[in-house]
Every structure is written in C-alpha cells, then in structure tokens.
Design a protein around this motif. Structure first.
Motif, short mmCIF file in Angstrom:
data_model
loop_
_atom_site.label_atom_id
_atom_site.label_comp_id
_atom_site.label_asym_id
_atom_site.label_seq_id
_atom_site.Cartn_x
_atom_site.Cartn_y
_atom_site.Cartn_z
N MET B 219 51.23 30.66 84.11
CA MET B 219 49.93 31.32 84.14
C MET B 219 49.20 31.16 82.80
O MET B 219 48.02 30.80 82.75
N GLY B 223 45.80 28.89 82.20
CA GLY B 223 44.60 29.61 81.80
C GLY B 223 44.26 29.49 80.34
O GLY B 223 43.33 30.11 79.86
N SER B 224 45.02 28.67 79.60
CA SER B 224 44.77 28.62 78.15
C SER B 224 43.53 27.78 77.86
O SER B 224 43.12 26.94 78.64
N TYR B 225 42.96 28.05 76.72
CA TYR B 225 41.71 27.36 76.39
C TYR B 225 41.77 26.74 74.99
O TYR B 225 41.54 25.55 74.81
N THR B 240 39.91 24.99 82.16
CA THR B 240 39.18 26.15 81.64
C THR B 240 37.98 25.69 80.81
O THR B 240 36.95 26.36 80.78
N LEU B 263 40.48 27.82 90.30
CA LEU B 263 41.59 28.03 89.37
C LEU B 263 42.40 29.27 89.77
O LEU B 263 43.64 29.24 89.78
N LEU B 264 41.69 30.33 90.14
CA LEU B 264 42.39 31.55 90.53
C LEU B 264 43.23 31.33 91.78
O LEU B 264 44.41 31.72 91.83
N THR B 267 46.30 29.16 90.73
CA THR B 267 47.37 29.85 90.00
C THR B 267 48.05 30.90 90.89
O THR B 267 49.27 31.07 90.84
#
Lengths: 287, 289, 375
Positions: B219, B223-225, B240, B263-264, B267
């Motif tokens: 996760m 979701g990292s940016y 992202t 994306l949601l 994941t």
C-alpha cells in the motif's frame, strides 16, 4: 546456547555482518543529510571545508542560516500550528473511538470497526484529492446556491488539518484502544463503590490510566503530521508547512546546506519527542 | 431504567464524532471522487454523465503503462523488503539478547521518525553526480569521471525498499517475539534440519506478520510519491505523479479523480486478494498493536 | 436487627437464570458467607447487593430500607474485590482517602481518619507507600481499610483470598475474622473454598445453580446437610448409590449393586435439624438413593467380618496410605471395586505394611445419611 542462532561461528559472523550492513544502509542517508549541515561550503557535497554553524545562524548571503530564513521559519510555524491542532483533535476523537469500540455494544460493530481502520489503507494522495474534491463541491455549491464564499473549504491550512486528521485519527484510536483494553474495569467498580460519581471515576481513575497512551498517541500524530507530504501536497494553500516549503526549495533552487540544517533540526526534534514518549510510557507501565 | 438511558446517551455521544469523521472525511469524499470521475466535460461548466474518462484512461497506453509499472515495481519492492527484512526481524526477535533487543528495535525505528523528504534528500546527496559516492569512488581511483547514480529504476527500487522496510520489520518482530524457542528446539529434537525447521516451523508461525507487513508495504509503495519522483527524476513514470499532474498542473480534475479511483480500486483489490489468499482479515492484520 | 436482607431476589440474563429466588437475612455484626462452586451465581448476587446489577425481581434491604432505587455510588455497602482493585496510580493514603474525598470531607479530617484506620490495621505510617511496595497480606488489609474508613453498614468480600498462596491464605483467614471482630461490622463473604467459609463464618449459605441449598451454622452444614449437594460439597464424604429396598420410620435400607445392603437415616428426619429447602423428603421403595459417610465415621478392622444387624459392614482390602499428618487417610478398595477414604487413626493398628491386607469397614447406622438421588 541459543538454538535459534546459527551454530557455526562462521555463519554467525556472516549474520552479524549482514545486520551491520543493514543498519549502515538505514543510517547512511540520515547521516549524510545531517553532517553536511556543518560543512562550510555552498553545496552539500564533498570535499569537507571545515566545521561551521552558519547554516543555522548565518546572516550574510549566500550563507543565510535556517533561523534567519523567513520562509523556512514560516514553514516551521505553520507545521507546528497544524501539528498541534490536528494531534489534539485526533487524540480527542481517538479517545472517544477507543471507548466506543472497547466499551459499547451496538449493531454492525464489526463493520464500523473495519471502517475505522480503512483510512490507514487508502493511499495518502487519494485521501488528499478526495477531500479536496469534496470540499470544493460544497464550496462551489454554497457559492452557486446562496452566493456565500466558504474560504475555509479552499486549499489552505484548514483543509490540510482535515486531511491529516482523516487518517491520524485511526492511528490514535488504535493506540488508545490498545491501552484501554488492558484496563481492569473492576477499578471503576471499586471507585463507584467507594462513592465516586461517574464523572469522577472517569477523571480520577480511567483517564489517568489512559494518559500515557494519549500522550504517546499525541506524539505519534504530531510527528506524522509534521513529516506528512502526500496528503498535504494536495490540500496546501499559500501557507505551506515545512515539508512542502523544503520540497519547493529542493525542486526550484536545488539542494543547499540550509536544507541539511533543517533536516538535522527535524531529526533532533523528532528524536527527542519520540524518546520522551518512550520514557513516559516506561515509567507509567512500571508502576 | 435510568441506567440504560444514560448508557444510550453515552453511546450516542461517543458515536457522533466517529460518524462525522468517517462520513465527512472518508465516505463522502470517496463518493465525491467517484462521482467526479463519471463527469465528462463537454464545454466549460457543461458536463455529461458517462464513462468517457475511464475509456480515455484505457485508450492512452502511457496511463495504464504507468499503472502497470507502478504495480510491478510495488510487488518487487514488497518481495525485496520481505527478503531484506526477515533476517533482520528474526535476529531482533530470536537471536539478540534481551537488553540489546529493545535497542536494536528502536534503532530500526529511527528512520521512521524522520520525514520521507529528509530520507530522499539524503539519498540524493549520496548518489548524485557530485554526490558522496561518486566523490569517494573518484578519490579511490576506481572511476575517472563523476558518475550519476540517480534517476534509474534500480535507485528507485532501492529507495522505496529503504522507505518501507521498517513497516515490514515491525509486524514481523512482534509476531516472532511471541514464538517460544522450545518450538525450534522441538523441531530439531524431532530430527528436522535447519532448513526444515525454518520452512515448517518458523515461517508458518510468522505468517500473520508476513501478510500484515506485505500488505502495508505494498500500500505504502503504490501510494508513495516523494521517493519515486525525487530519485527517479523526470521519467520516473509513477502513478501518483500522474494524479498530481492532472489535478495541480493541468487542472483536469475529472481525469485526476478517475485516476484516483483506478488507483484505489487497484490497491483495494490487491489488499483483498492478499487477505483472501492467506485467509487473514483486515482487522487482525492492520490493527494489531 | 438485620443489616442486610434479600427477599426472593432473582436475576435473569436473557433466558438464563443466574440467581433464582434467593432470600437471606444477615444479623448485625455477624460474619455471613455464601459458599458455592464457580458459576453458581454468588458473584451476581453480590454485584446486585453492591448495585452493579439490577435485580429482575425481589428486594434488597439495608438496615431495613430498600436500596433498589439507589445507585452503586450512593449505597452504604462497600466491597473488597476479588483482585482487590487497589488504584495503582495512587499511594496507600490516597487509596484510603478516595471515598472520603468523594464524600467531601475536609482535608484535616481525611488525614486523621486515614491515619486512624491505618493504625487499626497495623500499618501506621504507610500513607506514602506505593501499592506495588506492599506484600499480599498488606494489600489485603489496605483494601479492607479503604472500605472500613467509610463505616459501611455491610462489607462485601468477593473471594479476596483467592490470589494468595496457601500459607498466607491460612493466615489471612484468622486475620479477617479478627478484623471483623475489631470493626464489629457485618461481613458478607463469598467463596468457593469451604474451609474459608467454615472457619470464619457465623452462618453459611450454600449456593448451587442460582439457589440456596441450605443456610446454617458451619457445624450444622457439616453434621446435618439438608441436600445431597451440601453433603458432597461441604467436607469430604464417601458416597454410595443404590436402590431403596425398605423404609422404616427414619431409617432407609439401600441395596447396592453388588448385593450388600446399607442402612442410614433419611436426611431431614428426626436426626436432621438443618432446615432449608430440602427436596429429599419423599422417598419410596424402588427409588434411587445416595448414602454419604464422612471418613471419620468409618472404622477399619483387620479380617473379614460377617454382616451385623446393628451396623453397616463392607469387606475390602487396604489399597494405600495417604500420609498428611493429622489428616492422614487410608484408602480401602471394597470387593465391589470402589475406593473408600477412611481417617487413619494412629492407634488403629494399621501401617504401611498392611497394604493388601483384607479388612472390614464398619460404621453405625446413624453414622451416614441418605438422600434421594438427583435425576
């Protein structure tokens, strides 16, 4: 002899070496980020030009220290402001949630418990945009329908606070609930039996027991808020907190040792806070 | 009678902040981006309800290629984090002595207290062309000219593993801490080899921790940016970053919301699959203290 | 004068009846115990008296006044909890002062009262100690002092000795009894340990499955149990089951499976004076019945003796010796295979070498007691 460990000396050595390498890997970027804050050079790079504190306290260009850099200072101020408010809110609601899920019985409790955890598994960027979109919808709706401009629903500090609050509350709830679960409820019965009112029981028995957990939940929330980037990035307005200011500086100006100084300051600050939280909890649980 | 009334009142008082929080900051905003993603822009301020935004996502290879790339790098990082983190967790939980155990564990957590940004900044200072590694290698005479170690996939993966490995180690340590050494002793006593004991006793015991760690790591990674953008540079192609660009740079909120929903969904699907395959549930894996 | 009365008290949890139509009266200044196995409803009964549970039916009166409408923090009934529930975040003085503070006493008065009660329990000057610094027995006394300083009408004690080790438990039994004398307050004590109940109490109620089986002085419960449950639960007993072959006034003849016949008085007959809710009254020929005999009523005689008209006799062999000082026992295996416990008298002429020897167990007809077997 520890059966879990390798029994040949050579393998034990290899294992120990691996651990050392791992911790070196963990520490290397932090050390580099910190050490160059003290290098008397205009670039955070080798060679080492000697020790200086100019990147903290310097006043002449180009070596303006972080404590004389008004934008960084404003960033720190905004971060502190956001962090304190959001952590206080998250601890307050987290405490309510802990009592709700540990003490109360109500229909669909399992489903609501999952809902409480869900914010942790939604990527931060998505939390950010969804709150941005929802707030804008309300603001636009209010503008169209009754002609009122709801400024606090436009990107800015209030939205950043709401965005961080949305997932920090899950963390504080879990931390406080874990402590409440260990509470012996006969202590409350005993206090009641000795003549205390319900409110007095809460304030003299239950809350003092929860206090260390509430404190460490506050510290954790504050640290996470202070260093949060993903959610904040989507919601930030003109008053940017420190991480966003640093990021801007990094992308637009490039890396300068003043950023190392800020990094060093952050590391020391969060280290001290975390240590404090550990100490408070250790002292409380030893009783 | 009186007491059940106060019980109900306190239930309502406790439930209200919870309901407001979940409803206003989680449920409705998610519905909001879902709704926005179904709005197709025909002209300024004129919208139609439809799936066109999703078709556009599918028709533009660069978009779904970015998603696939994000996905597979995330899987790779998860596997690497498990491989790197497991021996460390095992050492802390089972080999280190009581006293040093707590210290090692705290040492592992130190990077957690430091902002992602600072960590990425540290890596940049180490790896860029004028960075510490490059200078050291030159000084040692191993290379003639400065070498750029940033802006490639290996660096991105390495940086991501660095940011997430702690979230793998923490659940692993807390599960394996509960394992009695007598289990390992019994394994040897009954004639198991080192490998059998690891495969048949240690790993099954640590399974809940492995699942929890993998889910959290995946996760965080997807979701990292900051890390992919800063270490990967212009062509990092991270999903992202696409969302950010649609929202902030191009001000195309409908497309951005669509990407967010994709994306949601992606994941959530991954987490659900992970839980299903291992027979765990969300509450027990994520909410373990 | 009764400090505490319960009238037909009932508590239902859904369809489950935890406390079923229980009535009791505790005279002022007495030590009253409720004895029963775990899950019998005794804790629920106590929590109703303290006000933590609301009864489904019946009434609770303290000093004659019904307290049903009074909240748990307003009743003048104080409780010592199973694990004492001393507040770990406060020191000894603060723990004892807690109730006084809630009551709103003045600072100086609290100080003198705390000092006085600590003096009475032999812990003078312990105000500043942390709870974790106290020994098990001291904690016990502080828990009692915390309640007694409020001068309650009744002190409830919920198995407070359960967490202590054996030696200390024996000691605390005596100390509790002395504390009760000293404070001259009514104690209501709950336990599953029959020796605690018998040693300390003026009166004991034996509770089983939500009901009181018998209320009486400890010696009455022991000598004249009114039900099979009481006979089996209070003190040690040997038990035989068989079929009633004849009824003769208060004497019952019970035929055992192996052919032997035992004679015993029927419970609740002329010899039994313990009242209570005895359900063994109606017994007729052909019913299944149980005969209970205490180990100290049995006599072991070497050799195989024939049946006698005036006493019960069973033949067997010595199986083993269980040495335990004054409580030593001999185990006799009867010809029907049962193991019977007999008090070992040092003058009985038996020793370890007697194992395997043929013997006869005998006891007078009046030495046992007979109950109708429960279904």
């Amino acid at each position: 002899m520890n059966v879990a460990a390798p029994n040949s000396g050579f393998l034990r050595g290899v294992y120990g070496g691996y651990m050392l390498l791992f911790f070196l890997y963990l520490a290397a970027p932090l050390i580099v980020a910190g050490v160059f804050a003290f290098n008397d050079s205009n670039f955070p790079a080798l060679p080492w030009n000697g020790f200086t504190l100019k990147w903290f306290f310097g006043t002449e260009s180009p070596k303006i220290g972080m404590f004389h850099d008004s934008r960084l200072l404003r960033g720190i101020g905004n971060s502190l402001y956001i962090g304190v408010i959001v952590s206080a809110m998250a601890v307050a609601v987290g405490t309510c949630n802990a009592f709700l899920f540990e003490r109360k019985q109500f229909p669909f409790k399992g489903f609501f418990y999952i809902l409480m955890i869900v914010p942790l598994v939604i990527p931060g960027v998505i939390l950010g945009i969804s709150i941005l979109v929802f707030a804008s919808m309300i603001a636009n709706g209010a503008d169209d329908a009754i002609g009122i401009e709801l400024g606090m629903l436009r990107p800015g500090i209030p939205l950043v606070i709401l965005g961080q609050f949305s997932f920090l509350t899950t963390i504080t709830s879990l931390v406080i609930a874990a402590r409440l679960r260990k509470f012996d409820t006969t202590l409350e019965d005993a206090a009641l039996n000795l003549g205390a009112t319900r409110f007095r029981v809460l304030s003299t028995i239950t809350l003092p027991f929860l206090a260390p957990a509430m404190f460490s939940a506050f510290v954790v929330a504050f640290l996470v808020s202070f260093e949060n980037f993903n959610t904040t990035l989507m919601l930030v307005g003109p008053d940017a907190p420190l991480t966003i200011t640093m990021y801007d500086r990094m992308v637009k100006v490039g890396s300068t040792p003043v950023l190392n100084a800020v990094s060093f300051f952050l590391m020391v600050g969060s280290g001290v806070l975390a240590l404090l939280s550990v100490l408070v909890n250790r002292r409380k649980t030893e009783e | 009678m009186l007491r059940t009334d106060t019980g109900r009142l306190s239930l309502i008082l406790l439930f209200t902040p919870f309901a407001l929080w979940i409803l206003l900051l989680i449920v409705l905003p998610q519905i909001g981006i879902g709704y926005l993603s179904l709005q197709v822009k025909l002209a300024p301020r004129v919208y139609e309800f439809g799936l066109a935004n999703y078709f556009e996502f599918l028709n533009e290879p660069i978009y779904w290629n970015t998603l696939l790339r994000t996905a597979w790098i995330s899987v790779l990082v998860t596997v690497l984090a498990l491989l790197v983190g497991f021996p460390v967790a095992y050492y802390i939980a089972k080999i280190a002595r009581k006293r040093s155990r707590a210290a090692l564990f705290l040492l592992c957590l130190i990077p957690l207290w430091v902002s992602d940004l600072v960590r990425a900044f540290g890596w940049i200072l180490l790896l860029r062309e004028t960075g510490v590694f490059s200078s050291l290698l030159q000084g040692a005479g191993l290379i003639g000219e400065p070498v750029e170690l940033l802006y490639n996939d290996v660096t991105v993966v390495m940086g991501l593993v660095y940011t997430v490995v702690l979230f793998m180690i923490v659940p692993l340590v807390s599960t394996m801490d509960g394992m009695d050494n007598a289990l390992i002793e019994a394994g040897y006593n009954l004639g198991g080899s080192r490998f059998t004991v690891l495969r048949r006793i240690v790993i099954p015991y640590a399974m809940p921790g492995i699942v929890a760690g993998c889910i959290i790591v995946f996760m965080l990674c997807a979701g990292s940016y900051l890390t992919p953008v800063l270490l990967g540079g212009k062509n990092s192609m991270w999903f992202t970053e696409q969302i950010y660009q649609q929202f902030i740079t191009r001000y195309n909120w409908e497309a951005g919301a669509t990407f967010g929903c994709v994306l949601l969904a992606f994941t959530s699907l991954a987490v659900w699959l992970g839980l299903k395959l291992t027979g765990q549930n969300l509450a027990s894996t994520v909410a373990k203290d | 004068m009764f400090d505490l009365q319960c009238d037909n008290l009932t508590k239902m949890f859904g369809a489950f009846c935890a406390v079923n139509d229980v009535s009791l009266e505790v005279p002022s200044g007495s030590f009253f115990s409720i004895l029963g196995p775990s899950g019998c409803g005794k804790t629920t009964l106590m929590r109703m008296i303290a006000g933590f549970e609301t009864p489904s039916g019946g009434d609770i009166r303290i000093k004659g006044q019904s307290v049903l409408s009074i909240g748990p923090n307003k009743r003048n009934v104080k409780m010592v909890f199973q694990h004492l529930a001393l507040f770990p975040m406060m020191d000894v003085g603060e723990n004892i002062a807690y109730g006084l503070r809630c009551r709103g006493d003045s600072k100086s008065e609290i100080k003198t009262r705390v000092a006085a009660v600590l003096d009475r329990i032999g812990l003078a000057g312990y105000e500043g100690k942390r709870i974790s610094q106290l020994s098990g027995g001291q904690k016990q006394r502080v828990a009692i002092a915390r309640c007694m300083v409020l001068e309650p009408d009744v002190l409830l004690l919920d198995e407070p000795l359960g967490a202590l080790d054996l030696k200390l438990r024996e000691h605390m039994k005596i100390e509790l009894k002395q504390l009760q004398h000293q404070f001259n307050t009514t104690f209501l004590y709950i336990t599953h340990d029959q020796s605690e109940a018998l040693v300390m109490s003026d009166n004991v109620a034996v509770m089983n499955a939500g009901r009181f089986e018998q209320i009486g002085a400890p010696e009455d419960l022991y000598r004249a149990p009114s039900s099979a449950f009481v006979a089996g639960f209070v003190g040690d007993s040997n038990r035989w089951s068989g079929t009633v072959t004849a009824l003769d006034r208060d004497q019952v003849k019970v035929g055992l499976d192996g052919g032997a016949t035992l004679v015993a008085p029927l419970a609740g007959g002329s010899s039994g004076q313990g009242g209570g809710s005895s359900n063994t009254g109606r017994l007729s020929v052909g019913d299944t019945a149980s005969v209970f005999v205490r180990p100290e009523a049995l006599v072991v005689t070497p050799g195989l003796l024939p049946d006698a008209p005036d006493r019960n006799r069973l033949q067997g062999t010595i199986d083993s010796f269980l040495f335990n000082g004054a409580n030593s026992r001999v185990l006799v295996r009867t010809s029907r295979g049962e193991l019977i416990e007999v008090d070992h008298r040092l003058d009985g002429g038996l020793s370890r070498e007697s194992v395997g020897q043929d013997v006869t167990l005998e006891w007078p007809h009046a030495g046992g007691i007979c109950f109708k077997a429960e279904d």
